[in-house]
Design a protein around this motif. Structure first.
Motif, PDB file in Angstrom:
ATOM      1  N   VAL A   1     -21.755 -33.231   2.851  1.00 25.05           N
ATOM      2  CA  VAL A   1     -22.869 -33.134   3.798  1.00 25.05           C
ATOM      3  C   VAL A   1     -23.504 -34.523   3.920  1.00 25.05           C
ATOM      4  O   VAL A   1     -23.651 -35.246   2.936  1.00 25.05           O
ATOM      5  CB  VAL A   1     -23.918 -32.114   3.307  1.00 25.05           C
ATOM      6  N   GLN A   2     -23.868 -34.911   5.153  1.00 27.75           N
ATOM      7  CA  GLN A   2     -24.554 -36.193   5.367  1.00 27.75           C
ATOM      8  C   GLN A   2     -26.055 -35.957   5.198  1.00 27.75           C
ATOM      9  O   GLN A   2     -26.670 -35.240   5.985  1.00 27.75           O
ATOM     10  CB  GLN A   2     -24.249 -36.723   6.769  1.00 27.75           C
TER      11      GLN A   2
ATOM     12  N   TYR B   1     -22.363 -27.028   6.879  1.00 23.72           N
ATOM     13  CA  TYR B   1     -23.341 -27.902   7.521  1.00 23.72           C
ATOM     14  C   TYR B   1     -22.835 -29.330   7.489  1.00 23.72           C
ATOM     15  O   TYR B   1     -22.346 -29.802   6.446  1.00 23.72           O
ATOM     16  CB  TYR B   1     -24.697 -27.837   6.802  1.00 23.72           C
ATOM     17  N   LEU B   2     -22.966 -30.029   8.608  1.00 23.65           N
ATOM     18  CA  LEU B   2     -22.623 -31.448   8.627  1.00 23.65           C
ATOM     19  C   LEU B   2     -23.774 -32.313   8.142  1.00 23.65           C
ATOM     20  O   LEU B   2     -23.564 -33.375   7.563  1.00 23.65           O
ATOM     21  CB  LEU B   2     -22.221 -31.878  10.043  1.00 23.65           C
ATOM     22  N   VAL B   3     -25.020 -31.866   8.386  1.00 19.13           N
ATOM     23  CA  VAL B   3     -26.200 -32.683   8.096  1.00 19.13           C
ATOM     24  C   VAL B   3     -27.203 -31.882   7.275  1.00 19.13           C
ATOM     25  O   VAL B   3     -27.396 -30.681   7.510  1.00 19.13           O
ATOM     26  CB  VAL B   3     -26.870 -33.164   9.411  1.00 19.13           C
ATOM     27  N   GLY B   4     -27.828 -32.557   6.311  1.00 14.88           N
ATOM     28  CA  GLY B   4     -28.874 -31.940   5.499  1.00 14.88           C
ATOM     29  C   GLY B   4     -30.091 -32.850   5.411  1.00 14.88           C
ATOM     30  O   GLY B   4     -29.974 -34.079   5.489  1.00 14.88           O
ATOM     31  N   LEU B   5     -31.260 -32.247   5.274  1.00  9.85           N
ATOM     32  CA  LEU B   5     -32.511 -33.000   5.183  1.00  9.85           C
ATOM     33  C   LEU B   5     -33.215 -32.646   3.882  1.00  9.85           C
ATOM     34  O   LEU B   5     -33.454 -31.469   3.595  1.00  9.85           O
ATOM     35  CB  LEU B   5     -33.416 -32.668   6.376  1.00  9.85           C
ATOM     36  N   LEU B   6     -33.556 -33.658   3.077  1.00  5.54           N
ATOM     37  CA  LEU B   6     -34.271 -33.469   1.813  1.00  5.54           C
ATOM     38  C   LEU B   6     -35.735 -33.839   2.043  1.00  5.54           C
ATOM     39  O   LEU B   6     -36.074 -35.020   2.192  1.00  5.54           O
ATOM     40  CB  LEU B   6     -33.675 -34.346   0.713  1.00  5.54           C
ATOM     41  N   MET B   7     -36.604 -32.834   2.077  1.00  2.62           N
ATOM     42  CA  MET B   7     -38.038 -33.067   2.309  1.00  2.62           C
ATOM     43  C   MET B   7     -38.773 -33.092   0.964  1.00  2.62           C
ATOM     44  O   MET B   7     -38.961 -32.048   0.323  1.00  2.62           O
ATOM     45  CB  MET B   7     -38.616 -31.959   3.199  1.00  2.62           C
ATOM     46  N   HIS B   8     -39.167 -34.278   0.512  1.00  2.70           N
ATOM     47  CA  HIS B   8     -39.938 -34.432  -0.730  1.00  2.70           C
ATOM     48  C   HIS B   8     -39.196 -33.859  -1.946  1.00  2.70           C
ATOM     49  O   HIS B   8     -39.818 -33.370  -2.884  1.00  2.70           O
ATOM     50  CB  HIS B   8     -41.311 -33.773  -0.608  1.00  2.70           C
ATOM     51  N   VAL B   9     -37.864 -33.908  -1.909  1.00  5.70           N
ATOM     52  CA  VAL B   9     -37.069 -33.442  -3.048  1.00  5.70           C
ATOM     53  C   VAL B   9     -36.892 -34.575  -4.051  1.00  5.70           C
ATOM     54  O   VAL B   9     -37.147 -34.420  -5.247  1.00  5.70           O
ATOM     55  CB  VAL B   9     -35.701 -32.907  -2.583  1.00  5.70           C
ATOM     56  N   ILE B  10     -36.475 -35.751  -3.557  1.00  9.34           N
ATOM     57  CA  ILE B  10     -36.318 -36.919  -4.440  1.00  9.34           C
ATOM     58  C   ILE B  10     -37.698 -37.371  -4.890  1.00  9.34           C
ATOM     59  O   ILE B  10     -38.608 -37.596  -4.090  1.00  9.34           O
ATOM     60  CB  ILE B  10     -35.590 -38.060  -3.703  1.00  9.34           C
TER      61      ILE B  10
ATOM     62  N   VAL C   1     -26.898 -39.263  12.798  1.00 10.73           N
ATOM     63  CA  VAL C   1     -26.103 -38.896  11.617  1.00 10.73           C
ATOM     64  C   VAL C   1     -25.146 -37.755  11.950  1.00 10.73           C
ATOM     65  O   VAL C   1     -23.984 -37.752  11.515  1.00 10.73           O
ATOM     66  CB  VAL C   1     -27.038 -38.507  10.450  1.00 10.73           C
ATOM     67  N   HIS C   2     -25.608 -36.784  12.740  1.00 21.07           N
ATOM     68  CA  HIS C   2     -24.744 -35.669  13.124  1.00 21.07           C
ATOM     69  C   HIS C   2     -23.566 -36.159  13.959  1.00 21.07           C
ATOM     70  O   HIS C   2     -22.419 -35.729  13.757  1.00 21.07           O
ATOM     71  CB  HIS C   2     -25.546 -34.632  13.904  1.00 21.07           C
ATOM     72  N   GLY C   3     -23.827 -37.072  14.900  1.00 24.66           N
ATOM     73  CA  GLY C   3     -22.743 -37.613  15.710  1.00 24.66           C
ATOM     74  C   GLY C   3     -21.719 -38.359  14.876  1.00 24.66           C
ATOM     75  O   GLY C   3     -20.503 -38.226  15.076  1.00 24.66           O
TER      76      GLY C   3
ATOM     77  N   LEU D   1     -30.527 -42.947  -6.290  1.00 28.93           N
ATOM     78  CA  LEU D   1     -30.159 -41.729  -5.567  1.00 28.93           C
ATOM     79  C   LEU D   1     -30.106 -41.983  -4.060  1.00 28.93           C
ATOM     80  O   LEU D   1     -29.177 -41.546  -3.371  1.00 28.93           O
ATOM     81  CB  LEU D   1     -31.164 -40.613  -5.859  1.00 28.93           C
ATOM     82  N   VAL D   2     -31.110 -42.701  -3.561  1.00 31.30           N
ATOM     83  CA  VAL D   2     -31.159 -42.993  -2.122  1.00 31.30           C
ATOM     84  C   VAL D   2     -29.964 -43.846  -1.704  1.00 31.30           C
ATOM     85  O   VAL D   2     -29.284 -43.574  -0.705  1.00 31.30           O
ATOM     86  CB  VAL D   2     -32.483 -43.690  -1.768  1.00 31.30           C
ATOM     87  N   ALA D   3     -29.665 -44.886  -2.497  1.00 31.24           N
ATOM     88  CA  ALA D   3     -28.566 -45.793  -2.150  1.00 31.24           C
ATOM     89  C   ALA D   3     -27.209 -45.105  -2.247  1.00 31.24           C
ATOM     90  O   ALA D   3     -26.314 -45.365  -1.443  1.00 31.24           O
ATOM     91  CB  ALA D   3     -28.610 -47.020  -3.058  1.00 31.24           C
ATOM     92  N   ASP D   4     -27.040 -44.228  -3.238  1.00 28.14           N
ATOM     93  CA  ASP D   4     -25.739 -43.610  -3.479  1.00 28.14           C
ATOM     94  C   ASP D   4     -25.442 -42.440  -2.560  1.00 28.14           C
ATOM     95  O   ASP D   4     -24.276 -42.210  -2.207  1.00 28.14           O
ATOM     96  CB  ASP D   4     -25.638 -43.129  -4.936  1.00 28.14           C
ATOM     97  N   TYR D   5     -26.464 -41.682  -2.175  1.00 26.57           N
ATOM     98  CA  TYR D   5     -26.177 -40.405  -1.516  1.00 26.57           C
ATOM     99  C   TYR D   5     -26.734 -40.253  -0.103  1.00 26.57           C
ATOM    100  O   TYR D   5     -26.255 -39.405   0.650  1.00 26.57           O
ATOM    101  CB  TYR D   5     -26.712 -39.252  -2.370  1.00 26.57           C
ATOM    102  N   LEU D   6     -27.758 -41.006   0.276  1.00 23.34           N
ATOM    103  CA  LEU D   6     -28.404 -40.767   1.564  1.00 23.34           C
ATOM    104  C   LEU D   6     -27.857 -41.682   2.648  1.00 23.34           C
ATOM    105  O   LEU D   6     -27.608 -42.866   2.420  1.00 23.34           O
ATOM    106  CB  LEU D   6     -29.923 -40.968   1.455  1.00 23.34           C
ATOM    107  N   CYS D   7     -27.693 -41.126   3.847  1.00 22.78           N
ATOM    108  CA  CYS D   7     -27.298 -41.936   5.002  1.00 22.78           C
ATOM    109  C   CYS D   7     -28.485 -42.731   5.537  1.00 22.78           C
ATOM    110  O   CYS D   7     -28.326 -43.836   6.047  1.00 22.78           O
ATOM    111  CB  CYS D   7     -26.778 -41.040   6.117  1.00 22.78           C
TER     112      CYS D   7
END
Length: 440
Positions: A74-75, A47-56, A118-120, A93-99
Motif C-alpha cells: 500500500v502507498q 487498497y492502493l493508497v492509505g492515509l495515517l492520521m496522527h498514527v506516527i 500517489v494513487h496515479g 518511519l517516514v523516510a522508509d515507508y511513506l510516499c
C-alpha cells in the motif's frame, strides 16, 4: 468511472472520514480506528493508497514498523504534528515507508492533490488489480489454473482416490491441501507422507504401525501414519518411490480398507481418502516394471495435472508479489517491490524449478537488494534480449531519420525540395518530421 479507494487510519480523529469525503467526493473512503482494524480490512479488500492520521508519534515505533512492513504494497501518506519529526525513530518511519506527508494544520485541498498523485503512481506500479484469493488458495488466474481449480472442485466432492501429476516444485502438495479443504473430510486430519524420504527399512512400520515386541526396540504399540489419518485424508507424495515389496501391502489396504500392524494378527479398519502425487509418469513406470499396474489403476481413479510455471506466464507477476508480501518480515524497510526490469526478467525466465524456484529467488532478492526496488541482478536473472521485431523497428527508424536529415541538408532545409528528392508528398514529409521530432 470506478471510484478511487482510500483506507484512512485515524485513531484520534473520528470525524476524519467526513472531512475527507467533503474534500474528495470522488473517492471511496473507509476509515478505521486502529491498526488491528486496518489489518482486518486489508485482509478483505485491496487498497492502493492509505492515509495515517496522527498514527506516527502516537503509537509504539515497533508496532507501526511491523504494520507498515507487512503492508508495504500500500502507498502510505502521513498526517502528523511537525514536532513528531524531532524524534529520530519517527523520521526513520517516514523516510522508509511513506510516499509523502503533511503536518497540521492540514490543507485538505493539498492533501487531496497528494493522495490523487500517489494513487496515479500506484496504478502505474500495479497496472491490474490483484484478484481475491480463491477458497482453494491456488493462486493464479491464467487458463491453466482456472482448469486446475475446476478439477479440484469436482474431485473434492467425491471420496475416490486422486492421483496428482506435476513436475517437482509445481505445487502438488498445495493442490492436495485444496482438495482436502473443499471435501467432506475437511474437519478430519490431512496426513502428508513423502514416500521417498523414509528409509526403506522403516517405511512399513511408519505407514502401518507396529505392536509392542514386534522387533527389538519396539517397547510399546505405535499407530502408523495411515491409521493416524482415520476420518481424514492421506497424502502420499512421490508415490512412485514406494518400494516394490510394499506396493502389494498398500494395494491390499486400498482394496480392503484395513491395515495390519507389524507384529499383529488382527486387521484394523481405517476410513481414509487417499490422494497420491508423483513427478514421474507412473504409466511409464508400469511399463518399466517399477510400479504395479493394479496399484496404479487403484490410485488414479481421478487424475489431476498441475501445470508447470512456464505454462503460467500470466500468473508470474501475481505470484512474485504474493511471495514478496508473504515474506515481508525478511525484507529491508525501504524495499518497495519489483522494478519493471525485474518483472520483465521474471516473465522471460523459463523457471525449470517451477514455483519452488520462484520462491527461492524472491526471498533471496528481498534480503540482497540494496535500493527501493528489486532488480534482475538481485534475482540472479538476466535482462531479456529485445525481440527481433523491436530491433528491426529501431533500425528502420534510424535509417529513416538519417535519410530525412541528409535530404534536408542537401536541399538547404527546404522541406518541399527534400520531399521531392525522397519521392514523397509534402504532407507525408511533415508527418515524418513530426514522427521523428525533427525540425528543418
Amino acid at each position: 468511472m470506478t471510484p478511487k479507494r482510500l483506507l484512512c487510519i485515524a485513531p484520534d480523529s473520528p470525524d476524519a472520514a467526513a472531512m475527507l469525503r467533503e474534500a474528495m467526493p470522488d473517492w471511496d473512503i473507509r476509515s478505521v480506528g486502529s491498526l488491528d482494524e486496518a489489518r482486518s480490512e486489508l485482509r478483505q479488500e485491496a487498497y492502493l493508497v492509505g492515509l495515517l492520521m496522527h498514527v506516527i508519534g502516537s503509537k509504539p515505533h515497533q508496532e507501526i514498523d511491523r504494520f507498515l512492513r507487512q503492508h508495504s504494497g500500500v502507498q502510505w501518506v502521513g498526517v502528523f504534528r511537525a514536532e513528531t519529526l524531532a524524534a529520530p525513530a519517527c523520521r526513520d518511519l517516514v523516510a522508509d515507508y511513506l510516499c509523502d506527508y503533511h503536518t497540521v494544520p492540514v490543507d485538505l485541498q493539498r492533501l487531496a492533490h497528494t493522495l490523487g498523485h500517489v494513487h496515479g503512481h500506484a496504478q502505474l506500479r500495479r497496472p491490474r488489480a490483484r484478484p481475491a484469493a480463491s477458497a482453494s488458495s491456488l493462486i493464479g488466474s491464467c487458463d491453466a489454473m482456472q482448469r486446475l481449480r475446476g478439477q479440484v472442485e469436482r474431485v473434492a466432492k467425491v471420496d475416490a482416490p486422486v492421483l496428482i501429476w506435476g513436475e517437482s516444485g509445481s505445487g502438488k502438495e498445495l493442490t492436495a491441501q485444496a482438495i482436502h479443504r473443499q471435501s467432506l473430510r475437511a474437519t478430519g486430519p490431512l496426513v502428508p507422507i513423502n514416500c521417498g524420504a523414509i528409509a526403506p527399512n522403516l517405511i512399513h512400520s511408519e505407514l502401518f504401525g507396529y505392536e509392542r515386541g514386534a522387533f527389538t526396540g519396539a517397547a510399546r504399540d505405535k499407530v502408523g501414519l495411515i491409521e493416524s489419518a482415520n476420518g481424514g485424508t492421506l497424502f502420499l507424495d512421490e508415490i512412485g518411490d514406494l518400494p516394490k515389496d510394499l506396493q502389494a501391502n498398500f494395494l491390499r489396504f486400498l482394496q480392503e480398507k484395513t491395515i495390519i500392524r507389524l507384529g499383529a494378527t488382527r486387521a484394523i479398519p481405517v476410513d481414509v481418502r487417499v490422494i497420491s502425487a508423483s513427478h514421474v509418469n507412473l504409466q511409464q513406470a508400469v511399463l518399466r516394471g517399477d510400479f504395479r499396474e493394479d496399484l496404479y489403476y487403484r490410485l488414479s481413479v481421478l487424475p489431476v495435472t498441475v501445470p508447470p510455471l512456464r505454462e503460467r506466464r500470466d500468473d508470474l507477476v501475481e505470484l512474485a508479489e504474493h511471495f514478496f508480501h508473504q515474506h515481508a518480515a525478511d525484507k529491508a524497510p525501504g524495499l518497495k517491490g519489483f522494478s519493471s526490469h525485474a518483472l520483465s526478467a521474471i516473465a522471460a525466465h523459463n523457471w525449470p524449478g517451477n514455483v519452488r524456484e520462484l520462491i527461492n529467488r524472491v526471498r533471496r532478492a528481498m534480503v540482497m537488494a540494496d535500493g527501493k526496488w528489486i532488480e534482475p541482478d538481485d534475482l540472479d536473472l538476466a535482462m531479456p534480449s529485445p525481440p527481433i521485431e523491436a530491433v528491426l523497428d529501431d533500425a528502420r527508424c534510424s535509417s529513416e531519420r538519417l535519410a530525412i536529415r541528409a535530404c534536408l541538408d542537401r536541399s538547404g532545409q527546404n522541406v518541399s525540395r527534400a520531399a521531392r528528392d525522397l519521392g514523397i508528398s509534402r504532407t507525408t514529409m511533415y508527418r515524418l518530421l513530426a514522427k521523428h521530432n525533427m525540425r528543418p
